[in-house]
Enzyme design. Structure first.
Site, PDB file in Angstrom:
ATOM      1  N   ASP A  25      54.902  40.268   9.382  1.00 30.98           N
ATOM      2  CA  ASP A  25      54.824  39.609  10.686  1.00 30.98           C
ATOM      3  C   ASP A  25      53.390  39.607  11.191  1.00 30.98           C
ATOM      4  O   ASP A  25      52.671  40.613  11.063  1.00 30.98           O
ATOM      5  CB  ASP A  25      55.722  40.318  11.704  1.00 30.98           C
ATOM      6  CG  ASP A  25      57.191  40.201  11.349  1.00 30.98           C
ATOM      7  OD1 ASP A  25      57.543  39.310  10.555  1.00 30.98           O
ATOM      8  OD2 ASP A  25      57.986  41.004  11.868  1.00 30.98           O
ATOM      9  N   TYR A  71      59.040  33.854  16.217  1.00 28.42           N
ATOM     10  CA  TYR A  71      58.769  35.287  16.324  1.00 28.42           C
ATOM     11  C   TYR A  71      58.949  35.754  17.768  1.00 28.42           C
ATOM     12  O   TYR A  71      58.314  35.223  18.682  1.00 28.42           O
ATOM     13  CB  TYR A  71      57.340  35.567  15.864  1.00 28.42           C
ATOM     14  CG  TYR A  71      57.027  37.035  15.720  1.00 28.42           C
ATOM     15  CD1 TYR A  71      57.680  37.822  14.776  1.00 28.42           C
ATOM     16  CD2 TYR A  71      56.076  37.647  16.533  1.00 28.42           C
ATOM     17  CE1 TYR A  71      57.398  39.159  14.635  1.00 28.42           C
ATOM     18  CE2 TYR A  71      55.783  38.988  16.397  1.00 28.42           C
ATOM     19  CZ  TYR A  71      56.444  39.735  15.449  1.00 28.42           C
ATOM     20  OH  TYR A  71      56.162  41.074  15.318  1.00 28.42           O
ATOM     21  N   GLU A  82      57.493  41.924   5.317  1.00 26.52           N
ATOM     22  CA  GLU A  82      57.767  43.125   6.109  1.00 26.52           C
ATOM     23  C   GLU A  82      59.167  43.663   5.887  1.00 26.52           C
ATOM     24  O   GLU A  82      59.385  44.873   5.914  1.00 26.52           O
ATOM     25  CB  GLU A  82      57.562  42.816   7.596  1.00 26.52           C
ATOM     26  CG  GLU A  82      57.589  44.057   8.473  1.00 26.52           C
ATOM     27  CD  GLU A  82      57.007  43.805   9.851  1.00 26.52           C
ATOM     28  OE1 GLU A  82      57.538  44.380  10.814  1.00 26.52           O
ATOM     29  OE2 GLU A  82      56.029  43.045   9.964  1.00 26.52           O
TER      30      GLU A  82
END
Length: 699
Positions: free
Chosen positions: A122, A331, A24
Site C-alpha cells: 500500500d 484505498y 502487502e
C-alpha cells in the site's frame, strides 16, 4: 524446489533471474498477479504460502506477499530509560504474530533469486516500511523500485506497473521508520516507568502501558469524564404559549433570556394569561442552499458509520480495508476529501449502474447534471491518495451485511458529491403577548438535491399554518418550563477519534487502533454504548498527567507529528527528530524517577495490591479528606455541590438546603453521577455538610 528449477532454467537461458513484486497482503498479491499477467499467472506455494509467476515482455516476474509488518523493534536492555534497539522478525517479540513466520521465510527464499524488486505494498508510510524492510534484509535496495496505486482494479494496477517510480519512496520510508521508532521509544520508556514503579513497591510484574498518542488521548477522556460526573446544571426558565388556530395548536417559545427566577416566570405567565391572545408581529422567510457533502476520507466515513449504524471506528476501518482488497473501493486510509480530475467519473457511474440498486439513482444524476460531473470537494488533502471512491466493480457478494452497508454508504456519498444543492426554506414566526416576544422556527425542504442520493442527512422539517402579520390568535395554554443545562455528553469511540483528528494526533490509519488499545489495557470500557473510565484508567491518567505532564501533552505529541510530516516532505531528518525525542525523554524520566516510590504506592492501591488506609464512603478509592472520607473525585463533586447552592437559591428564591439536595438527586439526566451520590449521602446523613461552608478541610 520448483521455483529454484525455474530460476536456474531462466538463468541458463538468459543469464537473468526474475523481478520480485512484493505486495502487502495475499489478496492484494493475487489481484496484482492477475492484472499484470492478464489472468495467466501461475499460482505456486512455498512453505504453504502462495506466490505467482508470470512473464511479461520477455521478463519473468514473481509476485509474493507479506502479511503486514514482518519486522518489529526490540531491545536486550532492561530497565529505563532505554534508547538502544534493533529491528527483528516480528514473531520473535510478539507471540500473536507467529503466523508471519512462513511469509517471512517465503519472501526470504524468493529474494535470493531476484535481480530486481518492486515494492507494491500500500502506498503509505506503513506500506513503504513493510516493503523496505523485506528488501533491506533479503535483497538489494539499489535495485528496488516503487509501484504506486490507490485501488486494486486491473486498469489502475496496469497503469501503475507501466509507471514505476525509479527508486523506493525514501521520504515515506524515513517518515515511517521515524514514526515506528519514535512510538517505540515513547511507549517502552513510559510503560517501563509505570511498571517499574509498581515493581519497586510491590515486587509484582503488572503489565501497564503508555504511549506518545495513547496517553494524551486517555487523559482527555478522563478529563471529560470527570467534568461530566461532577457537573451541576445551571437553571433557566422558558415560557411556552400554545395558541389555537383554526382547530390546530401551535406552540411558541419565549425568545429572550431575561427571566432569571421562578417568581419572574410566574408573574409573566399571569400577565400573558390575562391578555388572552398573541399577535403575529413578523414572519421571516429565507431560502438556504445546503451544499453536497464531500467524498469520504477515513475519519468522515468512521464518523458517519458510527452515527448511522453504531459501528466502532476500528470496525469501519477493517471493513473498508476488506472492500479495498476486493477492489470495490479505493484505498481507505486517506485524509483527502478531493477526487483526482483524472478519474473517469462517467465510467465508474456506468459500471455502478449495472447494480439494480443504483441504476435509477445514476440515471437521475446523469439527467440532472447533463453528464457534466464535477464533484463538490472538501478542504482536506492527502499527498498519497484521493478521497475514498467506489471503483465501479460490481460485488459478487459481501462477507457480511455490515460490509454491504459500508459499501452502500461510500457509493451514495460518491453520487451525492456530484449532485446539486438541497434547497431549504427556513424562517421564524415572531409573536407578542403582554409585551413579551415569542417565536417559532420552521424548516421545509423545497428541493432535495443531493439528499435524494444520500438520505442519511436529517433536515428536521417543521410545518406551520399560513399565518399573517397582524393576526390575533387566542391563547389555549401558557406553561413555565424549567430548563436544566446538560452535562457534556458521554463519549463514544467515534467522539474520541474526532477529538484526535481535531488536535492532530495520530494518523488516519492508527487512531482507531490506539483507541482499541485503551480498551484492551482495561483503561476504558463500554457500558450502554458509552465509554467509561475504569479505576486503573483514572489512576494511570492521574500519574501521567502529574509526573509525565510534558511527555503526555497534546502539544508535544502534535509537535512530533509535524516533525514526521516534515520528514515526509524532506524538510527534516529522521536522526535529528529521534535525537530530540531521546533528549526530551531523558529529562522527563529523570524527574519521574524522583517520585518513583510515591507513584508505586499510588498505582499499587489502584491495582488493589496495596490496601488503602481509609476508603471513600462512596467508592473503593482512597479518601482524600480525613474529615469527610471522600475520594478526590467525590470531594470535587462535594465542593461543586456547595458552591452551586448559592446560585440556585437566587433562582428558586425559597429553596431550602434539603429541597436543593432532593432536586439534585432526582436530576439523573442533568447532574453528574458523583454529584448525585454525594447529595444522596448528605441527605441521608452519611456526610456532614453545611451550605454555609463552601470549602473542604483539605484546602
Amino acid at each position: 524446489m520448483y521455483l529454484q528449477k525455474r530460476v536456474y532454467r531462466a538463468q541458463r537461458n538468459s543469464d537473468k533471474g526474475y523481478i520480485l513484486i512484493i505486495a502487502e497482503k495475499p489478496k492484494a498479491a493475487s489481484k496484482i498477479a492477475k492484472a499484470l499477467s492478464r489472468g495467466k499467472a501461475i499460482r505456486k506455494t512455498l512453505y504453504n504460502i502462495p506466490y505467482w509467476i508470470f512473464e511479461h515482455n520477455g521478463k519473468r516476474y514473481v509476485v509474493a506477499s507479506a502479511v503486514g509488518h514482518l519486522f518489529g523493534i526490540t531491545t536486550n536492555i532492561r530497565g529505563f530509560p532505554v534508547y538502544k534497539y534493533k529491528w527483528v522478525p516480528i514473531w520473535e517479540t510478539e507471540s500473536k504474530a507467529s503466523y508471519a513466520r512462513k511469509f517471512y521465510l517465503c519472501l526470504k527464499k524468493l529474494c535470493e533469486g531476484a535481480i530486481e524488486y518492486i515494492n507494491a505494498c500500500d502506498y503509505d508510510i506503513e506500506g513503504s516500511v513493510i516493503g523496505y524492510m523485506v528488501i533491506k534484509n533479503f535483497g538489494d535496495l539499489s535495485k528496488a523500485r516503487r509501484m504506486r496505486f490507490s485501488s486494486l482494479t486491473e486498469e489502475e494496477l496496469i497503469t501503475a506497473f507501466k509507471n514505476l517510480m525509479p527508486s523506493l519512496d525514501w521520504s515515506l520510508i524515513e517518515a515511517g521508520l521515524c514514526r515506528h521508532e519514535l512510538d517505540w521509544l515513547w511507549g517502552i520508556n513510559s510503560s517501563r516507568a509505570l511498571m517499574g514503579a509498581v515493581w519497586r513497591i510491590t515486587r509484582r510484574r503488572i503489565i501497564l502501558s503508555a504511549g506518545r498518542v495513547q496517553s494524551p488521548t486517555l487523559i482527555e477522556v478522563v478529563r471529560r469524564d470527570v467534568t461530566r460526573n461532577t457537573y451541576i446544571p445551571s437553571v433557566k426558565f422558558k415560557l411556552e404559549i400554545t395558541a389555537s388556530y383554526k382547530g390546530s395548536l401551535i406552540s411558541f417559545t419565549l425568545e429572550s433570556e431575561n427571566i432569571k427566577t421562578r417568581v419572574e416566570a410566574e408573574r409573566a405567565k399571569r400577565l400573558i394569561e390575562r391578555e388572552g391572545y398573541i399577535t403575529v408581529k413578523k414572519i421571516i422567510e429565507e431560502y438556504k442552499d445546503i451544499l453536497p457533502p464531500p467524498p469520504f476520507n477515513l475519519g468522515d466515513l468512521q464518523a458517519e458509520a458510527h452515527k448511522i449504524y453504531g459501528f466502532s471506528p476500528m470496525n469501519t476501518q477493517k471493513i473498508a480495508e476488506d472492500l479495498y482488497l476486493d477492489a470495490l473501493i479505493s484505498y481507505p486510509r486517506t485524509n483527502s476529501q478531493k477526487l483526482p480530475p483524472s478519474l473517469n467519473y462517467t465510467k465508474i457511474l456506468n459500471q455502478l449502474s449495472r447494480n439494480p440498486q443504483y441504476i435509477d439513482l445514476i440515471n437521475l444524476l446523469m439527467l440532472e447534471t447533463g453528464g457534466r460531473l464535477k464533484p463538490h470537494e472538501g478542504r482536506k488533502e492527502d499527498p498519497a491518495h484521493p478521497a475514498i471512491y467506489p471503483t465501479g466493480l460490481r460485488p459478487r457478494s459481501f462477507p457480511s451485511k455490515n460490509h454491504e452497508r459500508i459499501y452502500d454508504l461510500i457509493v451514495r456519498r460518491f453520487l451525492a458529491c456530484f449532485a446539486s444543492e438541497a434547497i431549504v426554506k427556513t424562517g421564524k414566526v415572531i409573536v407578542k403577548a403582554a409585551g413579551y416576544t415569542f417565536s417559532k422556527s420552521f424548516r421545509i425542504v423545497k428541493d432535495y438535491g443531493w439528499l435524494k442520493y444520500y438520505p442519511f442527512y436529517e433536515i428536521g422539517e417543521t410545518e406551520i399554518p399560513p399565518l399573517k402579520e397582524g393576526e390575533k390568535i387566542p391563547i389555549a395554554k401558557v406553561k413555565v418550563i424549567t430548563i436544566y443545562t446538560k452535562p457534556p455528553k458521554a463519549l463514544t469511540k467515534a467522539d474520541i477519534l474526532k477529538w484526535m483528528e481535531q488536535v492532530n494526533i495520530g494518523t488516519e490509519g492508527t487512531r482507531a487502533r490506539i483507541i482499541e488499545t485503551l480498551f484492551s489495557r482495561k483503561y476504558l470500557e463500554v457500558k450502554g454504548g458509552r465509554v467509561k473510565v475504569t479505576k486503573i484508567g483514572y489512576c494511570i491518567a492521574d500519574v501521567l498527567s502529574t509526573f509525565f505532564k510534558d511527555l503526555t501533552s497534546v502539544e508535544l505529541t502534535r509537535k512530533f507529528e509535524e516533525y514526521i510530516k516534515d520528514i515526509r516532505f524532506n524538510k527534516r531528518r529522521k536522526d535529528d527528530v529521534l535525537f530530540e525525542a531521546k533528549k526530551t525523554l531523558d529529562e522527563l524520566i529523570e524527574n519521574y524517577k524522583k517520585s518513583l516510590h510515591d507513584i508505586g504506592i499510588t498505582l499499587g492501591k489502584s491495582l488493589n495490591i496495596i490496601p488503602v488506609s481509609k476508603k471513600c464512603i462512596l467508592c473503593d478509592n482512597e479518601a482524600a479528606s480525613d474529615k469527610l472520607l471522600l475520594c478526590k473525585h467525590h470531594l470535587l463533586a462535594y465542593e461543586n455541590l456547595l458552591k452551586s447552592y448559592d446560585e440556585w437559591r437566587k433562582i428558586f428564591t425559597t429553596l431550602s438546603w434539603k429541597d436543593y439536595l432532593k432536586k439534585i438527586i432526582r436530576l439523573r439526566g442533568s447532574c453528574g453521577k458523583w454529584v448525585r451520590e454525594v447529595a444522596q449521602a448528605i441527605y441521608e446523613g452519611k456526610v456532614e455538610a453545611s451550605p454555609l461552608n463552601t470549602r473542604s478541610d483539605n484546602q
